[in-house]
Scaffold this motif. Structure first.
Motif, PDB file in Angstrom:
ATOM      1  N   GLU A 100     -21.953  14.818 -38.214  1.00  0.00           N
ATOM      2  CA  GLU A 100     -21.548  14.481 -36.857  1.00  0.00           C
ATOM      3  C   GLU A 100     -20.540  13.322 -36.842  1.00  0.00           C
ATOM      4  O   GLU A 100     -19.645  13.282 -36.009  1.00  0.00           O
ATOM      5  N   LEU A 101     -20.684  12.381 -37.754  1.00  0.00           N
ATOM      6  CA  LEU A 101     -19.728  11.286 -37.863  1.00  0.00           C
ATOM      7  C   LEU A 101     -18.394  11.804 -38.396  1.00  0.00           C
ATOM      8  O   LEU A 101     -17.335  11.484 -37.866  1.00  0.00           O
ATOM      9  N   LEU A 102     -18.464  12.624 -39.435  1.00  0.00           N
ATOM     10  CA  LEU A 102     -17.252  13.179 -40.044  1.00  0.00           C
ATOM     11  C   LEU A 102     -16.467  14.039 -39.060  1.00  0.00           C
ATOM     12  O   LEU A 102     -15.238  13.974 -39.001  1.00  0.00           O
ATOM     13  N   ALA A 103     -17.164  14.834 -38.268  1.00  0.00           N
ATOM     14  CA  ALA A 103     -16.506  15.755 -37.334  1.00  0.00           C
ATOM     15  C   ALA A 103     -15.778  15.017 -36.211  1.00  0.00           C
ATOM     16  O   ALA A 103     -14.954  15.618 -35.516  1.00  0.00           O
ATOM     17  N   ARG A 104     -16.043  13.736 -36.062  1.00  0.00           N
ATOM     18  CA  ARG A 104     -15.379  12.952 -35.032  1.00  0.00           C
ATOM     19  C   ARG A 104     -14.298  12.038 -35.614  1.00  0.00           C
ATOM     20  O   ARG A 104     -13.868  11.070 -35.004  1.00  0.00           O
ATOM     21  N   GLY A 105     -13.878  12.381 -36.849  1.00  0.00           N
ATOM     22  CA  GLY A 105     -12.772  11.681 -37.483  1.00  0.00           C
ATOM     23  C   GLY A 105     -13.121  10.337 -38.083  1.00  0.00           C
ATOM     24  O   GLY A 105     -12.242   9.543 -38.383  1.00  0.00           O
ATOM     25  N   SER A 106     -14.389  10.068 -38.283  1.00  0.00           N
ATOM     26  CA  SER A 106     -14.822   8.797 -38.857  1.00  0.00           C
ATOM     27  C   SER A 106     -15.646   9.046 -40.102  1.00  0.00           C
ATOM     28  O   SER A 106     -16.138  10.154 -40.318  1.00  0.00           O
ATOM     29  N   SER A 107     -15.801   8.009 -40.908  1.00  0.00           N
ATOM     30  CA  SER A 107     -16.552   8.179 -42.144  1.00  0.00           C
ATOM     31  C   SER A 107     -16.950   6.826 -42.716  1.00  0.00           C
ATOM     32  O   SER A 107     -16.447   5.785 -42.316  1.00  0.00           O
ATOM     33  N   HIS A 108     -17.862   6.890 -43.652  1.00  0.00           N
ATOM     34  CA  HIS A 108     -18.160   5.764 -44.535  1.00  0.00           C
ATOM     35  C   HIS A 108     -18.327   6.353 -45.925  1.00  0.00           C
ATOM     36  O   HIS A 108     -18.518   7.559 -46.081  1.00  0.00           O
ATOM     37  N   PRO A 109     -18.204   5.531 -46.962  1.00  0.00           N
ATOM     38  CA  PRO A 109     -18.285   6.086 -48.313  1.00  0.00           C
ATOM     39  C   PRO A 109     -19.667   6.648 -48.630  1.00  0.00           C
ATOM     40  O   PRO A 109     -20.673   6.147 -48.123  1.00  0.00           O
ATOM     41  N   SER A 110     -19.690   7.674 -49.455  1.00  0.00           N
ATOM     42  CA  SER A 110     -20.943   8.151 -50.046  1.00  0.00           C
ATOM     43  C   SER A 110     -21.197   7.296 -51.278  1.00  0.00           C
ATOM     44  O   SER A 110     -20.256   6.943 -51.995  1.00  0.00           O
ATOM     45  N   MET A 111     -22.450   6.958 -51.513  1.00  0.00           N
ATOM     46  CA  MET A 111     -22.744   6.091 -52.650  1.00  0.00           C
ATOM     47  C   MET A 111     -24.173   6.253 -53.118  1.00  0.00           C
ATOM     48  O   MET A 111     -25.040   6.677 -52.357  1.00  0.00           O
ATOM     49  N   LEU A 112     -24.381   5.922 -54.392  1.00  0.00           N
ATOM     50  CA  LEU A 112     -25.732   5.810 -54.913  1.00  0.00           C
ATOM     51  C   LEU A 112     -26.258   4.442 -54.523  1.00  0.00           C
ATOM     52  O   LEU A 112     -25.562   3.436 -54.647  1.00  0.00           O
ATOM     53  N   VAL A 113     -27.490   4.412 -54.045  1.00  0.00           N
ATOM     54  CA  VAL A 113     -28.125   3.158 -53.663  1.00  0.00           C
ATOM     55  C   VAL A 113     -29.308   2.964 -54.599  1.00  0.00           C
ATOM     56  O   VAL A 113     -30.183   3.830 -54.684  1.00  0.00           O
ATOM     57  N   ALA A 114     -29.309   1.830 -55.302  1.00  0.00           N
ATOM     58  CA  ALA A 114     -30.337   1.604 -56.306  1.00  0.00           C
ATOM     59  C   ALA A 114     -31.451   0.661 -55.851  1.00  0.00           C
ATOM     60  O   ALA A 114     -32.539   0.698 -56.404  1.00  0.00           O
ATOM     61  N   SER A 115     -31.189  -0.202 -54.875  1.00  0.00           N
ATOM     62  CA  SER A 115     -32.228  -1.150 -54.491  1.00  0.00           C
ATOM     63  C   SER A 115     -32.312  -1.404 -52.987  1.00  0.00           C
ATOM     64  O   SER A 115     -33.391  -1.435 -52.432  1.00  0.00           O
ATOM     65  N   HIS A 116     -31.179  -1.618 -52.321  1.00  0.00           N
ATOM     66  CA  HIS A 116     -31.204  -1.920 -50.890  1.00  0.00           C
ATOM     67  C   HIS A 116     -29.976  -1.294 -50.232  1.00  0.00           C
ATOM     68  O   HIS A 116     -29.005  -0.963 -50.907  1.00  0.00           O
ATOM     69  N   LEU A 117     -30.043  -1.149 -48.936  1.00  0.00           N
ATOM     70  CA  LEU A 117     -28.907  -0.607 -48.187  1.00  0.00           C
ATOM     71  C   LEU A 117     -27.901  -1.726 -47.942  1.00  0.00           C
ATOM     72  O   LEU A 117     -28.210  -2.694 -47.241  1.00  0.00           O
ATOM     73  N   PRO A 118     -26.713  -1.602 -48.497  1.00  0.00           N
ATOM     74  CA  PRO A 118     -25.718  -2.649 -48.287  1.00  0.00           C
ATOM     75  C   PRO A 118     -25.006  -2.478 -46.947  1.00  0.00           C
ATOM     76  O   PRO A 118     -25.095  -1.431 -46.315  1.00  0.00           O
TER      77      PRO A 118
END
Length: 154
Positions: A100-118
């Motif tokens: 839903e975010l992508l379809a509205r022309g916005s995004s954030h990086p995909s990433m592996l998270v090992a301990s906490h949400l940055p």
């Protein structure tokens, strides 16, 4: 009743579990959006590492009786913070933007998270984007076959 998902045991502070937890993962919600007001610093050894100055982007209520406001974002770069946080994470998990975010022309990086949400960068297309407080913007999915939960020592 929400779908059962092993990651539900390691995600705290869900806004509304029945909507966020599903068979494919756990949707994460936005708690704050910031603009970078002054640059941070990054060096090789870390002695000169310095956080950027972040200023919260204010929300506006559409109606005085509304409980949650909206961020009215122009095109550009922002920094996003989630409501949820991780506990007892044993193996990395994948964080990705919701469709839903992508379809509205916005995004954030995909990433592996090992301990906490940055805090993560949020890119908004030139046309802008309106996001309501607590909107589901990301999905957390398991990488391996495990439950991603650490069992207490006995």
């Amino acid at each position: 009743m929400s779908a059962e998902h092993p990651l539900a045991e390691v995600v705290d502070n869900l806004v509304y579990e029945p909507a966020q937890v599903h068979e494919h993962g756990i949707d994460l919600t936005v708690s704050a959006i910031y603009e970078v007001a002054a640059p941070g610093r990054l060096d090789f050894g870390g002695d000169e590492l310095e956080d950027a100055d972040l200023e919260p982007v204010p929300t506006d209520l559409r109606d005085p009786d509304d409980e949650y406001g909206w961020w009215d974002l122009e095109g550009g770069q922002y920094v996003l913070q989630h409501n949820e946080f991780l506990t007892d994470l044993e193996e990395p998990v994948q964080l990705q933007p919701r469709n839903e975010l992508l379809a509205r022309g916005s995004s954030h990086p995909s990433m592996l998270v090992a301990s906490h949400l940055p805090l993560i960068p949020l890119t908004v297309a030139d046309g802008g984007l309106q996001i309501k407080e607590n909107a589901r913007v990301s999905t957390l999915i398991p990488v391996g076959g495990g439950t991603a939960r650490t069992e207490p020592d006995r």
